[in-house]
Scaffold this motif. Structure first.
Motif, short mmCIF file in Angstrom:
data_model
loop_
_atom_site.label_atom_id
_atom_site.label_comp_id
_atom_site.label_asym_id
_atom_site.label_seq_id
_atom_site.Cartn_x
_atom_site.Cartn_y
_atom_site.Cartn_z
N GLN A 30 0.81 -1.21 0.00
CA GLN A 30 0.00 0.00 0.00
C GLN A 30 0.86 1.27 0.00
OE1 GLN A 30 -3.03 0.44 -0.58
NE2 GLN A 30 -3.48 2.51 0.13
N LEU A 31 2.08 1.17 0.49
CA LEU A 31 2.96 2.33 0.48
C LEU A 31 3.24 2.82 -0.94
CD1 LEU A 31 5.54 1.28 3.23
CD2 LEU A 31 3.58 2.83 3.47
N GLU A 32 3.18 1.90 -1.91
CA GLU A 32 3.37 2.29 -3.31
C GLU A 32 2.16 3.04 -3.85
OE1 GLU A 32 4.37 -1.10 -5.70
OE2 GLU A 32 5.66 -1.97 -4.14
N TYR A 33 0.99 2.69 -3.36
CA TYR A 33 -0.24 3.30 -3.88
C TYR A 33 -0.56 4.63 -3.20
CZ TYR A 33 -1.16 -1.13 -6.26
OH TYR A 33 -1.08 -2.22 -7.08
N GLY A 34 -0.38 4.69 -1.89
CA GLY A 34 -0.65 5.93 -1.16
C GLY A 34 -2.09 6.40 -1.25
N THR A 35 -3.01 5.46 -1.31
CA THR A 35 -4.43 5.81 -1.47
C THR A 35 -5.21 5.68 -0.16
OG1 THR A 35 -4.81 3.52 -2.20
CG2 THR A 35 -4.50 5.20 -3.90
N GLY A 36 -4.51 5.63 0.95
CA GLY A 36 -5.12 5.50 2.26
C GLY A 36 -4.18 4.74 3.17
N GLY A 37 -4.52 4.73 4.44
CA GLY A 37 -3.70 3.99 5.39
C GLY A 37 -2.68 4.84 6.09
N PRO A 38 -1.91 4.23 7.00
CA PRO A 38 -1.03 5.01 7.86
C PRO A 38 0.23 5.53 7.20
CG PRO A 38 -0.77 2.67 8.31
CD PRO A 38 -1.92 2.80 7.34
N GLY A 39 0.65 4.92 6.10
CA GLY A 39 1.90 5.35 5.47
C GLY A 39 3.14 5.01 6.28
N VAL A 40 3.01 4.07 7.21
CA VAL A 40 4.12 3.66 8.08
C VAL A 40 4.25 2.14 7.96
CG1 VAL A 40 5.00 3.57 10.44
CG2 VAL A 40 3.64 5.54 9.68
N LEU A 41 5.39 1.66 7.51
CA LEU A 41 5.57 0.24 7.24
C LEU A 41 5.27 -0.61 8.46
CD1 LEU A 41 6.49 -2.03 5.36
CD2 LEU A 41 8.84 -1.58 6.11
N GLU A 42 5.73 -0.20 9.62
CA GLU A 42 5.56 -1.01 10.84
C GLU A 42 4.09 -1.27 11.16
OE1 GLU A 42 6.88 -0.99 15.57
OE2 GLU A 42 6.86 0.88 14.42
N ASN A 43 3.22 -0.38 10.74
CA ASN A 43 1.80 -0.51 11.09
C ASN A 43 1.03 -1.44 10.16
OD1 ASN A 43 2.72 1.64 12.65
ND2 ASN A 43 0.86 2.84 12.40
N LEU A 44 1.62 -1.82 9.05
CA LEU A 44 0.90 -2.57 8.04
C LEU A 44 0.94 -4.07 8.32
CD1 LEU A 44 2.10 -0.48 4.98
CD2 LEU A 44 -0.06 -0.29 6.23
N TYR A 45 -0.07 -4.79 7.82
CA TYR A 45 -0.20 -6.22 8.08
C TYR A 45 0.41 -7.03 6.93
CZ TYR A 45 -4.16 -4.88 11.16
OH TYR A 45 -4.97 -4.33 12.12
N THR A 46 1.01 -8.14 7.30
CA THR A 46 1.34 -9.19 6.36
C THR A 46 0.60 -10.45 6.79
OG1 THR A 46 3.24 -10.03 7.60
CG2 THR A 46 3.66 -8.23 6.03
N ALA A 47 0.51 -11.42 5.89
CA ALA A 47 -0.13 -12.69 6.26
C ALA A 47 0.61 -13.34 7.42
CB ALA A 47 -0.17 -13.61 5.05
N ASP A 48 1.94 -13.26 7.43
CA ASP A 48 2.72 -13.87 8.52
C ASP A 48 2.41 -13.19 9.86
OD1 ASP A 48 3.88 -15.69 6.82
OD2 ASP A 48 5.76 -14.58 6.60
N ILE A 49 2.28 -11.88 9.86
CA ILE A 49 1.95 -11.17 11.10
C ILE A 49 0.61 -11.64 11.65
CG2 ILE A 49 1.18 -8.91 11.98
CD1 ILE A 49 3.43 -7.65 10.33
N LEU A 50 -0.38 -11.76 10.78
CA LEU A 50 -1.72 -12.14 11.25
C LEU A 50 -1.78 -13.62 11.63
CD1 LEU A 50 -4.06 -10.08 8.90
CD2 LEU A 50 -3.21 -9.52 11.19
N ARG A 51 -1.07 -14.47 10.89
CA ARG A 51 -1.04 -15.88 11.29
C ARG A 51 -0.42 -16.05 12.67
NH1 ARG A 51 0.96 -16.89 5.99
NH2 ARG A 51 -0.68 -17.65 4.60
N ALA A 52 0.66 -15.33 12.92
CA ALA A 52 1.32 -15.42 14.22
C ALA A 52 0.43 -14.87 15.33
CB ALA A 52 2.65 -14.68 14.19
N ALA A 53 -0.24 -13.76 15.06
CA ALA A 53 -1.09 -13.13 16.07
C ALA A 53 -2.28 -14.00 16.44
CB ALA A 53 -1.57 -11.77 15.56
#
Length: 208
Positions: A149-172
């Motif tokens: 989403q950082l490439e698109y810039g069409t919404g969201g926090p604009g901060v890499l650390e705040n964004l989700y990956t599948a691995d982050i959600l699977r672990a959580a």
């Protein structure tokens, strides 16, 4: 700038307009049939009420929590205009001691749509609170942005650390049953806050 000030400013500056529109998030709305497997729902960081109002229109008993008083005022107005009853609470979901014990295990659905205003440490607290709110056998639904989403810039926090990956959600949600985890891209139009090609991820996880 703290979160309360930040979001009050954003919602206030939107004036009478709804920053993210008045229609529900598409990932949420496309799961209408699944949502009927519950009677109660809680929306965290609900903003101006677009998702909680829609959930109430589906027949669920809905509670919505939000840190911005400006957003809650607009959400109440939206609910009144659409003829639904929602319990709105002005709450910082990351406040110490939240959620209170009476809310633990109370909700069949806990909904978090674009709630990526935290980094990794606070995200763990955020998810822990959502898990506490969920009834046994109930579900959490998340919609968020991926790092692309950082490439698109069409919404969201604009901060890499705040964004989700599948691995982050699977672990959580490793201790839950992950019923759906999907990464995809879509054109979204949610007010003027989210508009354009977007890199998205959606999760539905059930509490064992």
């Amino acid at each position: 700038m703290n979160q309360e000030t930040r979001w009050n400013t954003r919602y206030r500056d939107a004036g009478d307009d709804y920053l993210f529109g008045t229609e529900p998030n598409r990932f949420l709305a496309h799961r209408a049939d699944l949502l009927r497997n519950g009677r109660s729902a809680l929306c965290v960081a609900d903003g101006e009420g677009r998702n909680s109002v829609w959930l109430a229109e589906q027949g669920l008993e809905v509670t919505a929590v939000e840190i911005s008083s400006f957003a809650v005022e607009k959400a109440r107005r939206l609910a009144a205009g659409r003829g639904v009853d929602i319990r709105f609470e002005l709450v910082d979901m990351l406040a110490p001691g939240w959620p209170p014990a009476p809310l633990h295990g109370l909700f069949d659905w806990v909904i978090g749509v674009f709630i990526q205003f935290t980094g990794a440490v606070d995200r763990a607290r955020q998810f822990a609170a959502m898990k506490q709110l969920t009834a046994r056998g109930g579900r959490i639904l998340l919609q968020g942005y991926t790092p692309k989403q950082l490439e698109y810039g069409t919404g969201g926090p604009g901060v890499l650390e705040n964004l989700y990956t599948a691995d982050i959600l699977r672990a959580a949600f490793a201790d839950w049953v992950v019923e759906e985890l999907v990464e995809y891209e879509d054109e979204i139009v949610e007010g003027f806050g989210h508009k354009g090609r977007s890199a998205l991820i959606g999760l539905v996880a059930r509490k064992p």
